[in-house]
Design an enzyme around this catalytic site. Structure first.
Site, PDB file in Angstrom:
ATOM      1  N   ASP A   1       0.924  -1.373   0.013  1.00 51.77           N
ATOM      2  CA  ASP A   1      -0.140   0.012   0.196  1.00 51.77           C
ATOM      3  C   ASP A   1       0.936   1.361  -0.043  1.00 51.77           C
ATOM      4  OD1 ASP A   1       0.830  -0.333   2.548  1.00 51.77           O
ATOM      5  OD2 ASP A   1      -1.212  -0.077   3.526  1.00 51.77           O
ATOM      6  N   SER A   2       2.128   0.969   0.170  1.00 54.39           N
ATOM      7  CA  SER A   2       3.168   2.158  -0.186  1.00 54.39           C
ATOM      8  C   SER A   2       2.919   2.800  -1.493  1.00 54.39           C
ATOM      9  CB  SER A   2       4.680   1.604   0.014  1.00 54.39           C
ATOM     10  OG  SER A   2       4.727   0.556  -0.646  1.00 54.39           O
TER      11      SER A   2
ATOM     12  N   LYS B   1      -1.285  -9.448   2.822  1.00 47.92           N
ATOM     13  CA  LYS B   1      -0.590  -9.042   3.735  1.00 47.92           C
ATOM     14  C   LYS B   1      -1.602  -8.022   4.493  1.00 47.92           C
ATOM     15  CE  LYS B   1       2.940  -6.004   3.624  1.00 47.92           C
ATOM     16  NZ  LYS B   1       2.421  -5.081   4.671  1.00 47.92           N
TER      17      LYS B   1
ATOM     18  N   GLU C   1       9.050  -4.391  10.834  1.00 49.08           N
ATOM     19  CA  GLU C   1       9.642  -3.186  10.217  1.00 49.08           C
ATOM     20  C   GLU C   1       9.997  -2.213  11.430  1.00 49.08           C
ATOM     21  OE1 GLU C   1       8.129   0.594   7.422  1.00 49.08           O
ATOM     22  OE2 GLU C   1       6.872  -1.235   7.448  1.00 49.08           O
TER      23      GLU C   1
ATOM     24  N   GLU D   1      -1.234  -5.709   8.451  1.00 41.29           N
ATOM     25  CA  GLU D   1      -0.549  -5.262   9.861  1.00 41.29           C
ATOM     26  C   GLU D   1      -1.176  -6.017  10.851  1.00 41.29           C
ATOM     27  OE1 GLU D   1      -0.356  -1.192   9.534  1.00 41.29           O
ATOM     28  OE2 GLU D   1       0.762  -0.996   7.698  1.00 41.29           O
TER      29      GLU D   1
ATOM     30  N   ASP E   1      -1.037  -6.122  -0.407  1.00 42.28           N
ATOM     31  CA  ASP E   1      -1.514  -5.544   0.725  1.00 42.28           C
ATOM     32  C   ASP E   1      -3.103  -5.328   1.002  1.00 42.28           C
ATOM     33  OD1 ASP E   1       0.802  -5.173   2.396  1.00 42.28           O
ATOM     34  OD2 ASP E   1       1.030  -3.140   1.809  1.00 42.28           O
TER      35      ASP E   1
END
Length: 275
Positions: A51-52, A120, A189, A122, A90
């Protein structure tokens, strides 16, 4: 039917990545477009459609504004470019933190519409049960602990984690819970080096470090950071190229040639045939 047999290449999948625990380091980079995915494919085990993309490609201030539709669009592009590497997409902010059923529906949509090998998320206390819910229903899930970009508004910025005792304990427990819930790998991270090593030793699935430790089972960077496309990069990034400078020099050379009427020249122009 064509008599030519199309060459088939086996794409890496979640079990292949999980089996690399404690073995040869797993090479991961981000990808958002088909041409870049094609270039990275020969060198990477895993390509993350992160999502970056919201910050790197769309110029957003953080990842919070990224939508499911954006992730699907870029996931489709990367799958067209990559043939060998596992592709993970993501799940964006707001698409999985609520009811597990909603998270599963969104994850299933991503996998159906992109063909990617996993999603993915978080991780955190509210998400662990959702990870297990999705894995139990056939969705391979990669977790993400430590610095969580989607929590930037809660944290007040992108800040390294795990330096203090209580925070260190919490992150370690989140990593353990994520692995036990069925995640096939965990991104670690922006944490203190010793904590990253401790997590790697404590969980049975591979850790993928970013701003963590060389002792992790693999590493990932944002490709555009690694290639030097921005004039600022985080401390944990090593630049392997200066594409920002190269692109600027190329654009300057083009502009100079256009203004001097040196471009296009005879080699770039179509001429009518004689007669």
């Amino acid at each position: 039917m064509s008599s030519h047999r199309q060459e088939t290449v086996r794409r890496l999948a979640a079990p292949d990545i999980a089996a690399r625990k404690g073995k040869e380091p797993i090479v991961c980079l981000t990808a958002y477009t088909a041409p870049v995915a094609e270039l990275l494919d020969d060198h990477c085990d895993l390509l993350l459609v992160g999502d970056s993309v919201g910050m790197v490609v769309h110029g957003l201030p953080n990842t919070v504004g990224v939508t499911l539709e954006m992730m699907i669009l870029h996931g489709q592009a990367v799958m067209r470019g990559a043939r060998k590497a596992m592709v993970v997409v993501d799940l964006p902010f707001g698409s999985y933190e609520g009811a597990p059923e909603e998270a599963y529906a969104n994850a299933a949509r991503v996998m159906k519409e992109t063909g990617a090998g996993a999603v993915k998320v978080e991780a955190g206390p509210a998400v662990v049960g959702t990870i297990q819910y999705m894995v139990d229903r056939g969705i391979p899930v990669m977790g993400h602990v430590g610095l969580r970009p989607q929590a930037v508004l809660v944290d007040g910025g992108f800040k390294a984690k795990g330096k203090a005792g209580e925070e260190r304990r919490r992150i370690l427990e989140e990593a353990r819970a994520t692995a036990e819930a069925g995640a096939f790998a965990v991104v670690v991270e922006g944490v203190a080096e010793g904590l990253a090593r401790e997590i790697t030793e404590a969980i049975a699935v591979p850790t993928i470090g970013i701003g963590a430790s060389a002792g992790c089972d693999g590493q990932i960077l944002v490709t555009d950071d690694m290639l030097g496309l921005f004039d600022w990069t985080p401390k944990f990034v090593r630049r392997y190229a200066d594409l920002r400078g190269e692109i600027s020099r190329a654009a300057a050379g083009y502009a100079e040639d256009v203004r001097a009427r040196r471009f296009p020249g005879p080699a770039e122009i179509y001429f009518a045939k004689a007669g």
